[in-house]
Design a protein around this motif. Structure first.
Motif, PDB file in Angstrom:
ATOM      1  N   ALA A 152      50.856  20.295  36.205  1.00 50.77           N
ATOM      2  CA  ALA A 152      50.045  19.087  36.073  1.00 50.77           C
ATOM      3  C   ALA A 152      48.986  19.011  37.165  1.00 50.77           C
ATOM      4  N   ASP A 153      49.382  19.264  38.396  1.00 53.24           N
ATOM      5  CA  ASP A 153      48.447  19.229  39.524  1.00 53.24           C
ATOM      6  C   ASP A 153      48.127  20.660  39.952  1.00 53.24           C
ATOM      7  N   TYR A 154      47.433  21.366  39.081  1.00 51.21           N
ATOM      8  CA  TYR A 154      47.116  22.759  39.362  1.00 51.21           C
ATOM      9  C   TYR A 154      45.939  22.853  40.341  1.00 51.21           C
ATOM     10  N   SER A 155      45.837  23.985  40.992  1.00 49.40           N
ATOM     11  CA  SER A 155      44.747  24.260  41.916  1.00 49.40           C
ATOM     12  C   SER A 155      44.177  25.634  41.605  1.00 49.40           C
ATOM     13  N   ALA A 156      43.094  25.987  42.298  1.00 49.33           N
ATOM     14  CA  ALA A 156      42.514  27.314  42.114  1.00 49.33           C
ATOM     15  C   ALA A 156      43.532  28.392  42.490  1.00 49.33           C
ATOM     16  N   GLY A 157      44.344  28.112  43.494  1.00 45.87           N
ATOM     17  CA  GLY A 157      45.374  29.054  43.909  1.00 45.87           C
ATOM     18  C   GLY A 157      46.423  29.277  42.829  1.00 45.87           C
ATOM     19  N   ASP A 158      46.796  28.200  42.124  1.00 45.17           N
ATOM     20  CA  ASP A 158      47.765  28.334  41.038  1.00 45.17           C
ATOM     21  C   ASP A 158      47.211  29.195  39.904  1.00 45.17           C
ATOM     22  N   LEU A 159      45.934  28.959  39.567  1.00 47.95           N
ATOM     23  CA  LEU A 159      45.301  29.745  38.513  1.00 47.95           C
ATOM     24  C   LEU A 159      45.174  31.204  38.927  1.00 47.95           C
ATOM     25  N   GLU A 160      44.780  31.431  40.175  1.00 47.45           N
ATOM     26  CA  GLU A 160      44.621  32.800  40.671  1.00 47.45           C
ATOM     27  C   GLU A 160      45.955  33.538  40.676  1.00 47.45           C
ATOM     28  N   SER A 161      47.002  32.871  41.104  1.00 43.96           N
ATOM     29  CA  SER A 161      48.324  33.496  41.142  1.00 43.96           C
ATOM     30  C   SER A 161      48.787  33.878  39.741  1.00 43.96           C
ATOM     31  N   ALA A 162      48.574  32.990  38.769  1.00 41.66           N
ATOM     32  CA  ALA A 162      49.017  33.261  37.393  1.00 41.66           C
ATOM     33  C   ALA A 162      48.219  34.392  36.765  1.00 41.66           C
ATOM     34  N   VAL A 163      46.893  34.368  36.928  1.00 39.92           N
ATOM     35  CA  VAL A 163      46.047  35.410  36.345  1.00 39.92           C
ATOM     36  C   VAL A 163      46.354  36.766  36.973  1.00 39.92           C
ATOM     37  N   SER A 164      46.474  36.805  38.296  1.00 43.60           N
ATOM     38  CA  SER A 164      46.763  38.069  38.986  1.00 43.60           C
ATOM     39  C   SER A 164      48.127  38.611  38.587  1.00 43.60           C
ATOM     40  N   SER A 165      49.106  37.716  38.458  1.00 40.68           N
ATOM     41  CA  SER A 165      50.458  38.137  38.091  1.00 40.68           C
ATOM     42  C   SER A 165      50.482  38.802  36.722  1.00 40.68           C
ATOM     43  N   VAL A 166      49.734  38.241  35.783  1.00 42.72           N
ATOM     44  CA  VAL A 166      49.703  38.794  34.431  1.00 42.72           C
ATOM     45  C   VAL A 166      48.924  40.098  34.385  1.00 42.72           C
ATOM     46  N   LEU A 167      47.714  40.105  34.957  1.00 43.31           N
ATOM     47  CA  LEU A 167      46.844  41.279  34.855  1.00 43.31           C
ATOM     48  C   LEU A 167      47.354  42.468  35.666  1.00 43.31           C
ATOM     49  N   SER A 168      47.802  42.213  36.875  1.00 45.60           N
ATOM     50  CA  SER A 168      48.203  43.331  37.738  1.00 45.60           C
ATOM     51  C   SER A 168      49.708  43.605  37.706  1.00 45.60           C
ATOM     52  N   GLY A 169      50.497  42.635  37.258  1.00 47.54           N
ATOM     53  CA  GLY A 169      51.940  42.820  37.235  1.00 47.54           C
ATOM     54  C   GLY A 169      52.502  43.058  35.858  1.00 47.54           C
ATOM     55  N   SER A 170      52.298  42.108  34.949  1.00 48.47           N
ATOM     56  CA  SER A 170      52.936  42.173  33.636  1.00 48.47           C
ATOM     57  C   SER A 170      52.379  43.285  32.762  1.00 48.47           C
ATOM     58  N   ILE A 171      51.038  43.390  32.684  1.00 44.93           N
ATOM     59  CA  ILE A 171      50.443  44.388  31.785  1.00 44.93           C
ATOM     60  C   ILE A 171      49.671  45.459  32.531  1.00 44.93           C
ATOM     61  N   ASN A 172      49.496  45.293  33.839  1.00 46.24           N
ATOM     62  CA  ASN A 172      48.896  46.330  34.688  1.00 46.24           C
ATOM     63  C   ASN A 172      47.549  46.803  34.156  1.00 46.24           C
ATOM     64  N   LEU A 173      46.659  45.863  33.826  1.00 44.68           N
ATOM     65  CA  LEU A 173      45.334  46.210  33.341  1.00 44.68           C
ATOM     66  C   LEU A 173      44.247  45.901  34.355  1.00 44.68           C
ATOM     67  N   ALA A 174      44.616  45.526  35.569  1.00 42.82           N
ATOM     68  CA  ALA A 174      43.650  45.264  36.633  1.00 42.82           C
ATOM     69  C   ALA A 174      44.383  45.266  37.966  1.00 42.82           C
ATOM     70  N   ASP A 175      43.608  45.344  39.051  1.00 37.50           N
ATOM     71  CA  ASP A 175      44.209  45.345  40.383  1.00 37.50           C
ATOM     72  C   ASP A 175      44.484  43.942  40.901  1.00 37.50           C
ATOM     73  N   GLY A 176      43.860  42.948  40.307  1.00 39.90           N
ATOM     74  CA  GLY A 176      44.049  41.577  40.763  1.00 39.90           C
ATOM     75  C   GLY A 176      42.884  40.708  40.337  1.00 39.90           C
ATOM     76  N   ALA A 177      42.898  39.457  40.763  1.00 45.03           N
ATOM     77  CA  ALA A 177      41.833  38.525  40.382  1.00 45.03           C
ATOM     78  C   ALA A 177      41.659  37.461  41.456  1.00 45.03           C
ATOM     79  N   ARG A 178      40.434  36.956  41.543  1.00 43.98           N
ATOM     80  CA  ARG A 178      40.116  35.833  42.412  1.00 43.98           C
ATOM     81  C   ARG A 178      39.573  34.701  41.557  1.00 43.98           C
ATOM     82  N   VAL A 179      39.990  33.478  41.846  1.00 44.10           N
ATOM     83  CA  VAL A 179      39.603  32.332  41.032  1.00 44.10           C
ATOM     84  C   VAL A 179      39.015  31.241  41.910  1.00 44.10           C
ATOM     85  N   THR A 180      37.894  30.687  41.479  1.00 45.34           N
ATOM     86  CA  THR A 180      37.307  29.515  42.124  1.00 45.34           C
ATOM     87  C   THR A 180      37.189  28.410  41.081  1.00 45.34           C
TER      88      THR A 180
END
Length: 234
Positions: free
Chosen positions: A137-165
Motif C-alpha cells: 500500500a505504501d510503496y516506494s521507489a526502493g520497493d519497486l526497484e527491489s521487486a523488479v531487480s529480484s524478478v529480472l536478475s533472480g527469478s528469470i535471469n534476463l538482466a543484471d539488475g534495475a534502478r527505479v526512480t
C-alpha cells in the motif's frame, strides 16, 4: 562434503586428538554448506530457456493483436483488478476510462459503461513472474526497484539488475544488461518489448495501480523504460 567433514572433524577431535585435522574437517563442513547454498540459489531455468518461452508466448499474442488490427497502448493491470493474475488490457480505442471494478476472466471484456469500452484482456510475459512480487500500500521507489531487480536478475535471469526512480505518477526504470533479443513485432506497439512488459507487470502488481508504457529505448547495454500510472475513474 558436509558429511565427510563432520566425520573427519569428530574423528580428529575425539580419537586422534589432532587440531589440524579437526580444523580441516570443520573447513570441509563450511565448504559443503556454501556449495549447497549456491546450488539452491541458482535459477532453475537458464536465460536461453526463458527467452524461448517468452518469445513463443509473445508471438502468439502478436498474431492475435495483428489480426484484430489493434494499436492502442495496453494497460497493465494488477491482480486486484483482474481477479486472477496480472494481465494487460488492450482497449479498442485509445481514449478510455477505467474503473476499479474487477474484470471478468475472459479474453474479450467490457471495462466501462460506454458502448466502446471493450478490449482484450491478455496474459503477458510478466503475468507469471510478477506473481513473485508483493503488493504494498505504501510503496516506494526502493520497493519497486527491489521487486523488479529480484524478478529480472533472480527469478528469470534476463538482466543484471534495475534502478527505479519515482516522480509522482511517472516511474523510470533503468535495466542493466538485458539478455533478450527484441525482434520487431506488431504487438510491441501496444504491449512494449518483453523486458518492458515484465517490468510494467511487476510495477503494476506492487503499486496496485494500472500502468502504461510511455517510452522505452536501449542504449549502451541498458534498457530505459518510462511508465505512467493510469488514474481510475469512480
Amino acid at each position: 562434503l558436509a558429511l565427510i567433514g563432520t566425520l573427519l572433524a569428530a574423528t580428529a577431535f575425539l580419537v586422534i586428538n589432532s587440531t589440524p585435522l579437526t580444523a580441516l574437517g570443520i573447513s570441509t563442513v563450511i565448504i559443503g554448506a556454501v556449495s549447497f547454498a549456491i546450488t539452491r540459489g541458482q535459477t532453475k531455468i537458464s536465460p536461453e530457456t526463458s527467452a524461448i518461452l517468452l518469445q513463443s508466448g509473445v508471438e502468439n499474442i502478436s498474431a492475435l493483436v495483428e489480426e484484430l488490427g489493434l494499436r492502442s497502448k495496453a494497460v497493465y493491470l494488477p491482480s486486484s483488478i483482474t481477479g486472477d493474475k496480472p494481465k494487460a488490457l488492450i482497449p479498442l480505442e485509445s481514449n478510455f476510462e477505467l474503473n476499479s471494478k474487477v474484470l471478468p476472466k475472459r479474453l474479450i471484456v467490457k471495462f466501462g459503461p460506454k458502448p466502446d469500452a471493450m478490449g482484450l484482456l491478455v496474459v503477458t510475459p510478466g503475468s507469471a513472474v510478477s506473481g513473485m512480487a508483493e503488493a504494498k500500500a505504501d510503496y516506494s521507489a526502493g520497493d519497486l526497484e527491489s521487486a523488479v531487480s529480484s524478478v529480472l536478475s533472480g527469478s528469470i535471469n534476463l538482466a543484471d539488475g534495475a534502478r527505479v526512480t519515482l516522480d509522482a505518477d511517472i516511474v523510470r526504470v533503468e535495466v542493466s544488461n538485458p539478455r533478450l533479443e527484441n525482434k520487431k513485432m506488431w504487438v510491441y506497439e501496444s504491449l512494449g518489448t518483453p523486458i518492458a512488459s515484465i517490468v510494467a507487470s511487476v510495477v503494476a502488481e506492487v503499486s496496485g495501480k494500472p500502468i502504461q508504457i510511455s517510452n522505452e529505448r536501449v542504449s549502451r547495454g541498458k534498457c530505459f523504460i518510462e511508465l505512467k500510472m493510469v488514474e481510475l475513474s469512480p
